[in-house]
Each structure stands twice: as structure tokens, then as C-alpha cells.
Design a protein around this motif. Structure first.
Motif, PDB file in Angstrom:
ATOM      1  N   PRO B 219       0.627  -1.162  -0.118  1.00  0.00           N
ATOM      2  CA  PRO B 219      -0.014  -0.121  -0.139  1.00  0.00           C
ATOM      3  C   PRO B 219       0.644   1.098   0.080  1.00  0.00           C
ATOM      4  CG  PRO B 219      -0.198  -1.419   2.160  1.00  0.00           C
ATOM      5  CD  PRO B 219       0.620  -1.981   1.132  1.00  0.00           C
ATOM      6  N   ARG B 220       2.105   1.278   0.357  1.00  0.00           N
ATOM      7  CA  ARG B 220       2.848   2.389   0.430  1.00  0.00           C
ATOM      8  C   ARG B 220       4.448   2.159   0.102  1.00  0.00           C
ATOM      9  NH1 ARG B 220       3.179   6.691   5.321  1.00  0.00           N
ATOM     10  NH2 ARG B 220       4.077   8.633   3.891  1.00  0.00           N
ATOM     11  N   TYR B 221       4.763   3.058  -0.880  1.00  0.00           N
ATOM     12  CA  TYR B 221       6.527   2.721  -1.127  1.00  0.00           C
ATOM     13  C   TYR B 221       7.281   4.059  -1.125  1.00  0.00           C
ATOM     14  CZ  TYR B 221      10.416   0.520  -3.036  1.00  0.00           C
ATOM     15  OH  TYR B 221      11.757   0.095  -3.142  1.00  0.00           O
ATOM     16  N   ILE B 222       8.046   4.291  -0.084  1.00  0.00           N
ATOM     17  CA  ILE B 222       8.797   5.852  -0.441  1.00  0.00           C
ATOM     18  C   ILE B 222      10.206   5.249  -0.813  1.00  0.00           C
ATOM     19  CG2 ILE B 222       9.717   7.203   1.250  1.00  0.00           C
ATOM     20  CD1 ILE B 222       7.694   7.000   3.310  1.00  0.00           C
ATOM     21  N   GLY B 223      10.322   5.872  -1.851  1.00  0.00           N
ATOM     22  CA  GLY B 223      11.813   5.861  -2.575  1.00  0.00           C
ATOM     23  C   GLY B 223      12.824   7.055  -2.406  1.00  0.00           C
ATOM     24  N   ARG B 224      13.765   6.932  -1.890  1.00  0.00           N
ATOM     25  CA  ARG B 224      14.504   8.027  -1.731  1.00  0.00           C
ATOM     26  C   ARG B 224      15.886   7.936  -2.388  1.00  0.00           C
ATOM     27  NH1 ARG B 224      13.640  11.144   3.816  1.00  0.00           N
ATOM     28  NH2 ARG B 224      11.392  12.069   3.261  1.00  0.00           N
ATOM     29  N   PRO B 371       1.510   1.481   8.332  1.00  0.00           N
ATOM     30  CA  PRO B 371       2.136   2.445   7.033  1.00  0.00           C
ATOM     31  C   PRO B 371       2.576   3.762   7.287  1.00  0.00           C
ATOM     32  CG  PRO B 371      -0.220   1.967   6.867  1.00  0.00           C
ATOM     33  CD  PRO B 371       0.126   1.351   8.140  1.00  0.00           C
ATOM     34  N   HIS B 372       2.178   4.400   8.369  1.00  0.00           N
ATOM     35  CA  HIS B 372       2.470   5.852   8.738  1.00  0.00           C
ATOM     36  C   HIS B 372       3.937   5.600   9.321  1.00  0.00           C
ATOM     37  CE1 HIS B 372      -1.377   7.409   7.934  1.00  0.00           C
ATOM     38  NE2 HIS B 372      -1.625   6.446   8.324  1.00  0.00           N
ATOM     39  N   GLN B 373       4.412   4.582   9.760  1.00  0.00           N
ATOM     40  CA  GLN B 373       5.770   4.535  10.120  1.00  0.00           C
ATOM     41  C   GLN B 373       6.740   4.576   9.108  1.00  0.00           C
ATOM     42  OE1 GLN B 373       6.164   4.134  13.784  1.00  0.00           O
ATOM     43  NE2 GLN B 373       4.215   4.499  13.717  1.00  0.00           N
ATOM     44  N   ALA B 374       6.352   4.115   7.887  1.00  0.00           N
ATOM     45  CA  ALA B 374       7.309   4.270   6.953  1.00  0.00           C
ATOM     46  C   ALA B 374       7.810   5.731   6.708  1.00  0.00           C
ATOM     47  CB  ALA B 374       6.871   3.939   5.382  1.00  0.00           C
ATOM     48  N   LEU B 403      -4.747   4.910   2.154  1.00  0.00           N
ATOM     49  CA  LEU B 403      -4.363   4.092   3.384  1.00  0.00           C
ATOM     50  C   LEU B 403      -5.714   4.160   4.211  1.00  0.00           C
ATOM     51  CD1 LEU B 403      -0.730   5.593   4.319  1.00  0.00           C
ATOM     52  CD2 LEU B 403      -1.573   3.354   3.155  1.00  0.00           C
ATOM     53  N   ASP B 404      -5.999   3.006   4.906  1.00  0.00           N
ATOM     54  CA  ASP B 404      -7.103   2.959   5.720  1.00  0.00           C
ATOM     55  C   ASP B 404      -7.013   3.865   6.784  1.00  0.00           C
ATOM     56  OD1 ASP B 404      -7.921   0.516   4.365  1.00  0.00           O
ATOM     57  OD2 ASP B 404      -6.667  -0.761   5.851  1.00  0.00           O
TER      58      ASP B 404
END
Lengths: 331, 771
Positions: B219-224, B371-374, B403-404
């Protein structure tokens, strides 16, 4: 005839007789048909003499009876003293049977809960996955559902992994109040070792009524633990997680060996883990149509083998299945 | 999960002693395995012996090629001469020194000694020597701005404690130092500091394209993207934290991802950006048979359920479980793609189970990570990458499905009190829930304590209903404060059923008869019934079939006892058998079985006993079954008995098995009184000559039928076959008792009864009364 002298002589002879035979000879001699005294009695004419003679005869007769009793008593005593045995020799051998240790613990638990007014329900061992998992709120991905953990007959049939399916059956069959325990064999795909056998025994209980509280669970389990491990035991609850209870707790009992001082049995914590428990998750009430606003409940589970190991010091559970008489006869 | 206490204290203050902390956590939050001191012992002034030093001179030891002889400024007027085995430093280096008098974690006590003829006043320390890490190849090099003689404890976490907790499956938020700190703050009502991490400035490069083909799985992907990364060893504090948390330090970039995972519980991964084909990433399910070589060097064959991280054209990581070997960060790496994502738990659990591959990452993902911890993790990792590896943050992107929303639920404080069984003030409940991060709608002073509560994102999977909040209140308010009460009973039903009572009596009767109770396995290698239920995947060859008879287990138990030299063997078992049934589940029946030394008649005595127990007169009929002696086997309505066939177990064993439901079927609910006292019985002995084949049981049955209930008992007391009789004949002697409850029987009554019997036996069985 000198009655007095005769009587004296006869009394002496009676006293001197040391066996029944001698006494009989004395009796014949003084009181027999042809003896002096009976003769005289037969011949006596005056009342006075008759009374004197009669009295003398009665006294002698009594003396002979008394002496006979005495001799018989002596004889009995002598015989009994000759019959004296070595009291330390073994008793007569008689085949002796013993209940299996787990049965003894099972009955003890049953009796404790009967005393608390619980029914004992013998649930079935082969169950559907619905009763064994789904109705207990275990999601499809729960690790216990894995064929690596449980014994399946087919996709929908499993050897019960705990005795709680009986709780669901009972709830389906009737309305609260329910106070029940079910005890028996449960199955897990474990590799046998000292503390695991794929077949073992659980007691699981359920109480559903109006106003059941976590405090009631605490009071009930303390009673059970004291019955099992002694009146001085204390219990504590630790928070835990099970799909079928909320709140979930694990009860610990204060160590009965060291009384909290710390030993190997309690791993130096003073507390021994005794199973799982909690308030019945309202989710379980949905499928059986109970109103969680009206009734609440608690449930708990303990392992019988754990009690055997802790309380009786049994080192290896596999021995419970070997049926060696040397072990069976210990309990 | 292992957490160094010094790390925990970075986020929360607490004043209670450590064992009190452990006790409280154990009861209210998570199982505490232990809390252990680590590093250098902090007692008896030991720490004073550890200081920083500056190497003034370092040269080869005159008498040893592998040793250096150093002069070290330890903050005292004269330098200390120290012999050292490491060569990763030279004059000018700032080092950690243990002086004579110091006790090392392994118990070694340092003294002023001579080594190969040279005085050595202490030890220049490698990290493993003071339990700050596992490295032993070189000594620790410290920052050069430290002045010699600085207490080492001010520079390095020489002495610490590690808290070891085992977290239940519903609390993945506690698989993180910050999460534990939050719990500690709530339990002890102390301040929680804000989460660590400040975003560094972001460059203006084009972000790395992220394509998520399966947003359910990811549901979530942060790429840096980072450039200018200098791969090196991590600083000592980071190495030590990882070491004490149970992880191995590898290199700064990898260590940072692990460290941030341990901080927030949200695992991260770093790719060598230059090795990503097309400098892009995506998330999709594997194709059947697709292959990936993971970091551990194992080539994995994937299935369509496995979630993958891919680049332009191939799999580069097994999502959430392990990275791929080809894109791993190496010493040559200078550009990094940092992944801070979120993955759905069940799929991860399945893949990790199927591949039998469990990692620190999968262990967290499979429990469900917020997912917020990401975002927090991405921020903190970025800060550390910049400050530790000298990297520059080039770009960042955050692709997320909707996100839920955080769960909301009504909550009644009064309900919590009622279920817990303890009156807890509504405002106290509200306050403790707020400390855990729950948010309340509605005024503080809602008089009836009825609120709507929003669950913090890190508890969103576990807490969704009022009852879940009740648990929070109970555990944080204190399970030890819950009183001991008992249910208020309004109805009672605590009694054994008749069947349960009878089962106990069966057990007790056999125990009284000298039998000991055996427990044998419900699963056997095979069964006499070919339709018996089989496990598709047996436990083992010996335990594959659900038994339909107890006999095999009892034979094994008897054989075991014989083999170990036990005597007087008599065993029984009361257990279930599982009869296959047309209607789905098997018919589970309670059986009692027994095995005993001494053959048929010993077994029969037990069977008689069991029938006598329930006041049922058994009828024995000859039978045959493969496991029994062909001439010594009988059946009764409820089961069978016989002598064990010598090919099954040699030595003349009696065995029986009775179906308890059948045995109990005719048990009267109560036994009625019969007058057997008032009028005496008349006993007579009658001997009959009959055909040799005639079973004695038939004779008795006929006698009972002829005389009626007034014949209270007929018992065989002698059977004779021999010269006195014609061939093919035998004599059976019976002892009969006539008794009436209506009056004393006369000789005439007895004679009439006896003649009835004689006549019937003659007619029915050709029996002749012997003189």
C-alpha cells in the motif's frame, strides 16, 4: 465325714491341676458319680447337712469351672504366643492396579470444577475446521491452521488442537448461563521430545452468564490453582494475546517449590506460567447469537501434562505413553 | 526483541529500577525474557580504569614481530607504555585504554605486566574486548578531538543493560525501541520525546520512478535516492547499539537501515541504485517459476503469491523478506535507493513460511506494520545517511494507495469497569488511553464517560472495538488491581452424567481387579479396518491411522512391559476409537480394552466383572478374529475377548475390548431392592452328561429358562471328560440356588424345580442327570 476338710483337699487339688485332663480327673475324683461328696448327698437325710454338702458341691463345681476357664485361657495364650509371626514379612500379594497419572489429574480437575458447579463436556476429537478454528476467531492465515502445525484428515477435518470446539458446540446448543469444562486429548504436529508429545491433554473451561467479569476469572483461577498446588498459592495475570479472548491474559501461579524465592522450576521468577485465559471475545458470540450487551464470559485452558511435570516432577512426557508398570505404579 | 536501556532512555525518562520496569512490562505489555547487564561491570570503581588515550609513539616490539610497543598519553604526567597486538593505528591515533586494575567483561583483570620483556601498563581496546561489538581485527579508533584521560564511559556506552522482550503477535508496534518507549511512557505516565529524525534538504533530481502493480500487497512505497554515499564502517555508537540489539554491524548504509528498523519497527532496504536497470523500481507478484538470488546467496524459485521488488526488467528483492544479491549495497556503491515501504502481512507470512525464510523484516511485516511509520523511518534514515555516510538526498517520492483511516469506536468507561469487575474512574480511563495515543472526541467531562475514540495508526490492526479498549484499560490500569471474585450463580448444573460416572466406575473396577491404566496413541501404523481414517500426511509411519480398536496399543504396551522384565502385567485403557462413518465425521466411541497375563479365563473374569458392574448378564459366543487364538475367542454384545494369538504376542495373554455405550445401554437408572435375606436359599448340585461340544453356557441358559427367576444362580463348578463316560460325552456339574422372596422353599418346592430343570435339559440338550 469332715466336709470342710474334704472341700479343702478338693480345692487344693483343683488349684494344683495344670491341664484340662488333670482337672477332669480331679472333678471325677471329688464330684463324679462315685465320689464321696455326691454319695453323701444322695444319702443325706437332714436338711442342715444337705445344705452344707450342697454348698460345698456348688463351690467346688464353680471352682472347677473357674479353673477350667483359667487353664483354657492359659492354653490359648500359650498357643497364640507360639503362633507369633515376623510382622515385617510382606502382606499377601494381591494384584494392584493404578490409574494413569493423567487420569488422576483429569479427575482432580473435574472434581474441582464440579465443586464450582461446572458441567464436564466430553467433546469430540475429530472436528471440522469451522469448530476448531473459524468459530474460535482464528483467521485463515493463522499459523495453527497450517498442516505443519495441525493434523488434518482432509481440508475441512482436523484432529482438535485444543478442547475448545466443545465450547462452541455447547453455546450452539443452548442459551446462557453456561459453566462447563472439557478435558481430553488434543493433537498437534510436534516432534516428540521431553516436553512435547503430539497427543496431550487439556482442560478448557467456559463460563457465560450475565455480569461475568475479569475479576471472576481471577477468583476462579485462584481457587483452581490453590486446589492444585496448595492453599498458599497466589496468582497473577499477565496481558497476552489470543484470537478468542479479549482481554487475553496468561495466569501465573506463585511457585509452590520456592514460594517465590526463585528456583529452577519457576526460572527464578517466582511465578510459573499456567496456560491462557481471558474474557470471551464478543466475536464468538456472533455466530451463536448471544447478545454481548446482555451476557459476558470467560474462558481458560490448562495443560494436564504441565501439571504432571510441575507438580510431580515428571521429567519426560514420552514416559506417559510407555505404560511401564514401574512408572504407573508410582502414582 | 533486545533493547539497550540507554537507547530506550533516549526517548523516554523513567525513574523506576530496571527490575520494576521489567515486572511492569511483563504484566502489562509483553513477556520479558530478562534484563541483563552488558559491557563493562559498573561496580567497585571499575569504570574509572577505562579512559581515552592518544598514541604518542608506536613501534615494533623489540622482541616480538607481531606486537607494537606504544607510548600512550592517558591524561597523566607520564605516558603509559602499552604493548598492543593490533596494527590498524599509528602515532597520533585516539584510542580506548583499559588501565591496570580494570576488569574486562570476560572477567579478565588487568595488571601491570611484562610482555616479552617490556612493561605493559594496560590494554588498547578492540570493541569485542569491552563488549561493544564483535570486531577483533583492530582496536577502536576514537574521534581525535577527545582529550587524553577522558573517562571512556563519557564517550562510549561501556556499561548498559539490555531488555529482552517477547512480543505477542498483536503488538508489532512493540518490536521497536520507540514503540517500547511509548509503552513505558504510558505505563509510568512520563513524557515521551518526539520521534527522532529531521529531513535533510532534498535535491531537485527527477525522482526514481515507482510502479506498484499490486497496491493490496504494497500500500505504500517511499523511495529516496542518495548520491555520494561513502561506504564505510559505522561509527562506534551505531555498531554498539546494533550489537547489543542482537544484529551484526555490516556497513554504514546497511547498518542505518537496520538501526532505523529497530527504532520504528518499519523495515527498510537499501539498493545500489546504479544496479537497478532503468534506475526504476516496481512492486508486483512473481511469475510462476521466476527466480531470484537473495542476499544469503540462495537461488529462490518463486510462486505467483510471492511479492517482488523489481527494477526495469527483473526481480531485485523478495519484498519485505530479503533483498537480492545483485542489487545489494557493496563497498563500491556510491548511489543508493532507500526503500521505506509498507507490505500486507498475510502474503508475507505465506511466502516466508513457504520458503522457510524468516528475517527480522518478515517477522515484523507478517504481524502488520503501521504504514505511517514508513515516513518516520524514511526521514530518520535519510538524516543518518547524510550525517554518517556523507550522502546527499537527491530526490524523494512517496507512492501510496488510500491508506485505511484510523479506526474509530464508541467507548463507555462504565462498560469497561463492568467487564473488568473493578470500578475505574472514567477520567482515569480516558487519561491512560490518551497516554497510549488514543484520541477522544467529546468533552473531557462527559459525565457518563461515553466517548468516541480514534485509534492511533500503530494500533489500528489490534484495536478496533470497545472491547479492545477495555483490554487496554485493564492492562494499563493494572491487572494486579483487579480483585478476586466469583460469578454470581443463578442456576446450577455441576454434576457428572451417568455415562461419565459409569466410565469412572469401569476404571475403578479394573484398578481394583489389579489392572493398571495405560495411555496409548490414538494413531496407529495400521488398523484391522481397511476403511479406518488415514492422515494424508502421517505424523510418522507408526502414527498414520485413526484406530478403530484399542488392541494394538495394548499389545505394544504389554510387550514393552514384558521386554523390560516387569511381572504381573495387567493393563487397561479407556479411550476413544474412531469408526469411519458415511456422515462426514467419524463415530467416536469410548472403548475399554485390557490385556493381562494368564489367558482366556483371566480376561473373561474382567469381562464378567464389567458386566456385573452394570448388572447385565453377558452371553458369550464363540468367535474368531485374526489377532486371537482360534479356539479361545468369544464375543459378547458389547465387544470381544480372547487369548492373544501367539503370533501377535506369545505367552498366553488374555485380552478384551468392550464398547462402553453398548455396555451401558441397558443399565437401569436405579437398581431396585431384591429380598435375598429373609428366606434362605436352597443349594443343590446337579451333574449332567452331555455332548462334548455343548457349551456350558447353553446348559445354564436352558436351566434358567426352565426354572424362572426363582433359580437365583446356576454356576458351573466342574467339567469332567474321561474314561468314566461314553465317548464324545462330558459331565458338567452345576451348583444351583433356588430362592424366593415370598417364602421359604420346601424340599418339595426344590424337588419340583429340579425336575423341571432336568426335564428341560434332557429335552433341549439330551442331557442326562448323573446319579
Amino acid at each position: 465325714m469332715d466336709v470342710q476338710a474334704l472341700e479343702e483337699e478338693a480345692q487344693n487339688a483343683i488349684g494344683a491341676a495344670v491341664s484340662a485332663d488333670q482337672l477332669e480327673t480331679v472333678r471325677v475324683q471329688y464330684l463324679g458319680r462315685n465320689a464321696v461328696l455326691p454319695q453323701a448327698l444322695r444319702e443325706v437325710r437332714d436338711k442342715e447337712t444337705g445344705r452344707t454338702l450342697n454348698e460345698a458341691r456348688r463351690r467346688l463345681s464353680e471352682a472347677i469351672d473357674a479353673r477350667r476357664d483359667e487353664l483354657e485361657r492359659d492354653e490359648l495364650e500359650r498357643r497364640l504366643s507360639e503362633e507369633s509371626v515376623d510382622v515385617t514379612l510382606p502382606g499377601t500379594e494381591k494384584a494392584r492396579g493404578h490409574l494413569h497419572l493423567i487420569t488422576q489429574i483429569r479427575r482432580e480437575l473435574e472434581d474441582i470444577f464440579l465443586g464450582l458447579g461446572y458441567e464436564v463436556i466430553d467433546g469430540r476429537e475429530v472436528e471440522t475446521t469451522y469448530y476448531n478454528f473459524t468459530a474460535l476467531n482464528m483467521p485463515t492465515w493463522h499459523p495453527a491452521r497450517s498442516p505443519l502445525a495441525s493434523l488434518y484428515l482432509d481440508d475441512e477435518t482436523v484432529l482438535r488442537t485444543e478442547t475448545s470446539p466443545a465450547q462452541i458446540h455447547t453455546m450452539e446448543q443452548r442459551d446462557p448461563p453456561i459453566y462447563m469444562v472439557s478435558l481430553g486429548r488434543v493433537y498437534r504436529r510436534d516432534t516428540p521430545d521431553a516436553t512435547h508429545v503430539p497427543i496431550f491433554h487439556q482442560v478448557e473451561g467456559l463460563a457465560i452468564d450475565e455480569g461475568i467479569t475479569l475479576a471472576d476469572l481471577k477468583g476462579t483461577l485462584r481457587h483452581v490453582m490453590r486446589a492444585l498446588f496448595g492453599e498458599d498459592r497466589e496468582i497473577r495475570f499477565r496481558t497476552h494475546y489470543f484470537p478468542f479472548t479479549e482481554p487475553s491474559i496468561e495466569p501465573d501461579v506463585s511457585c509452590f517449590l520456592c514460594d517465590g524465592a526463585g528456583c529452577n522450576v519457576c526460572r527464578h521468577s517466582g511465578w510459573i506460567e499456567m496456560g491462557g485465559a481471558g474474557l470471551v471475545d464478543p466475536k464468538l458470540f456472533e455466530s451463536v447469537d448471544y447478545d454481548p450487551e446482555r451476557v459476558s464470559g470467560f474462558a481458560f485452558g490448562l495443560g494436564l501434562e504441565r501439571i504432571a511435570m510441575l507438580r510431580h516432577g515428571l521429567p519426560d512426557l514420552r514416559q506417559l505413553w510407555e505404560n511401564d508398570l514401574r512408572l504407573l505404579h508410582q502414582f | 526483541m533486545k533493547v539497550p536501556i540507554s537507547w530506550l532512555r533516549e526517548y523516554v525518562d523513567f525513574e523506576v529500577p530496571l527490575d520494576a520496569l521489567a515486572d511492569r512490562l511483563a504484566v502489562a505489555a509483553a513477556e520479558v525474557e530478562r534484563i541483563v547487564p552488558v559491557g563493562v561491570a559498573d561496580e567497585g570503581g571499575n569504570l574509572e580504569h577505562f579512559v581515552t588515550g592518544r598514541v604518542l609513539e608506536a613501534s615494533k616490539h623489540p622482541n616480538a614481530d607481531r606486537l607494537q610497543l606504544c607510548q600512550v598519553d592517558v591524561g597523566e604526567p607520564d605516558p603509559a607504555q602499552i604493548v598492543c597486538g593490533a596494527w590498524n593505528f599509528s602515532a597520533g591515533a585516539t584510542v580506548a585504554v583499559a588501565r591496570p586494575g580494570a576488569t574486562l567483561p570476560d572477567g579478565m583483570q588487568l595488571k601491570r605486566v611484562k610482555l616479552r620483556g617490556e612493561i605493559s601498563e594496560g590494554m588498547i581496546l578492540a570493541e569485542d574486548e569491552v563488549a561493544l561489538g564483535s570486531e577483533h581485527d583492530g582496536i577502536m579508533l576514537l574521534a581525535d578531538d577527545l582529550s587524553p584521560g577522558t573517562p571512556l564511559v563519557d564517550v562510549l556506552p561501556l556499561a548498559d543493560h539490555v531488555l529482552e522482550v517477547e512480543v505477542t503477535g498483536n503488538r508489532p508496534d512493540l518490536l521497536s525501541t520507540y514503540g517500547l518507549a511509548r509503552e513505558v511512557a504510558a505505563l509510568f505516565d512520563t513524557e515521551l520525546r518526539p520521534p527522532p529524525g529531521i529531513d535533510p534538504p532534498v535535491g531537485s533530481s527527477e525522482p526514481v520512478p515507482i510502479e506498484i502493480a499490486d497496491s493490496g500487497g504494497c500500500p505504500r512505497y517511499i523511495g529516496r535516492a542518495f548520491s555520494g554515499v561513502e561506504i564505510a564502517e559505522s561509527p562506534q555508537w551505531l555498531r554498539t547499539r546494533l550489537h547489543r540489539a542482537g544484529m551484526r554491524a555490516i556497513s554504514n548504509v546497511v547498518d542505518i537501515t537496520n538501526y532505523v528498523m529497530l527504532t520504528f519497527g518499519s523495515p527498510l532496504h537499501a539498493f545500489d541504485l546504479d544496479r537497478l536497470a532503468g534506475r526504476r523500481v516496481g512492486v508486483r507478484r512473481a511469475e510462476s517459476g521466476e527466480r531470484l538470488r537473495t542476499l544469503d546467496g540462495v537461488e529462490r524459485v518463486l510462486s505467483v503469491d510471492d511479492l517482488l521488488i523489481v527494477d526495469g526488467d527483473r526481480a531485485i528483492a523478495l519484498a519485505a523478506i530479503m533483498g537480492g544479491e545483485e542489487t545489494e549495497v557493496t563497498e563500491a556503491t556510491s548511489n543508493v535507493l532507500l526503500e521505506a515501504a509498507n507490505f500486507e502481512p498475510v502474503g508475507i507470512l505465506k511466502t516466508s513460511e513457504r520458503l522457510a525464510l524468516r528475517t527480522e523484516g518478515s517477522n515484523r511485516w507478517e504481524k502488520g506494520v503501521d504504514p505511517h511509520q514508513a515516513a518516520l523511518a524514511a526521514t530518520y534514515a535519510s538524516e543518518l545517511l547524510v550525517s554518517i555516510s556523507g550522502a546527499v538526498l537527491d530526490s524523494t517520492s512517496d507512492v501510496q494507495a488510500a491508506l485505511d483511516p484510523a479506526p474509530r469506536t464508541p467507548f463507555r468507561a462504565a462498560r469497561a469497569s463492568a467487564l473488568i469487575g473493578l470500578e475505574i474512574d472514567a477520567q482515569d480511563q480516558r487519561a491512560l488511553l490518551q497516554r497510549l495515543g488514543f484520541e477522544f472526541e467529546g468533552p473531557d467531562g462527559a459525565p457518563d464517560g461515553e466517548w468516541t475514540v480514534t485509534v492511533p495508526t500503530w494500533r489500528a490492526r489490534d484495536v478496533t472495538r470497545e472491547i479492545d479498549l477495555v483490554e487496554e484499560v485493564a492492562r494499563v490500569h493494572g491487572l494486579d488491581r483487579v480483585p478476586f471474585t466469583l460469578p454470581q450463580r443463578r442456576e446450577l448444573f455441576g454434576r457428572l452424567t451417568q455415562e461419565q460416572r459409569l466410565r469412572r466406575r469401569v476404571e475403578d473396577a479394573l484398578v481394583g481387579a489389579g489392572y493398571s491404566e495405560a495411555y496409548t496413541w490414538s494413531l496407529a501404523s495400521d488398523d484391522v479396518d481397511p476403511a479406518a481414517l488415514r492422515l494424508p500426511v502421517p505424523l510418522s509411519a507408526e502414527h498414520a491411522v485413526l484406530r478403530t480398536t484399542l488392541s494394538a496399543g495394548l499389545v505394544d504396551a504389554a510387550a514393552h512391559n514384558r521386554d523390560v522384565g516387569n511381572h504381573g502385567i495387567a493393563l487397561f485403557e479407556v479411550a476413544r476409537v474412531y469408526l469411519p462413518s458415511d456422515e462426514g465425521l467419524p463415530d467416536e466411541r469410548w472403548h475399554v480394552g485390557g490385556i493381562v497375563e494368564g489367558g482366556y479365563f483371566v480376561a473373561k473374569s474382567a469381562v464378567d466383572l464389567l458386566h456385573d458392574l452394570v448388572r447385565v448378564e453377558p452371553r458369550f459366543e464363540r468367535t474368531s478374529q485374526p489377532t486371537l487364538h482360534p479356539g479361545k475367542a468369544a464375543r459378547v454384545a458389547a465387544g470381544w475377548l480372547g487369548e492373544v494369538h501367539p503370533s501377535v504376542l506369545d505367552g498366553g495373554w488374555g485380552m478384551f475390548e468392550i464398547d462402553l455405550a453398548t455396555l451401558f445401554a441397558d443399565v437401569p437408572e436405579r437398581t431396585l431392592y431384591e429380598d435375598v435375606i429373609t428366606y434362605p436359599a436352597v443349594h443343590q448340585d446337579l451333574a449332567f452328561v452331555v455332548d462334548r461340544q455343548l457349551p456350558a453356557g447353553d446348559l445354564i441358559e436352558a436351566a434358567l429358562a426352565a426354572a424362572g427367576p426363582i433359580l437365583r444362580e446356576a454356576r458351573v463348578f466342574d467339567v469332567y471328560e474321561g474314561d468314566q463316560l461314553p465317548g464324545g460325552k462330558k459331565s458338567i456339574a452345576l451348583n444351583v440356588s433356588f430362592q424366593s422372596d415370598a417364602g421359604t422353599l420346601s424340599d418339595e418346592d426344590a424337588r419340583v424345580l429340579r425336575e423341571k430343570i432336568v426335564a428341560r435339559l434332557a429335552e433341549q440338550h439330551g442331557a442326562e442327570l448323573r446319579a
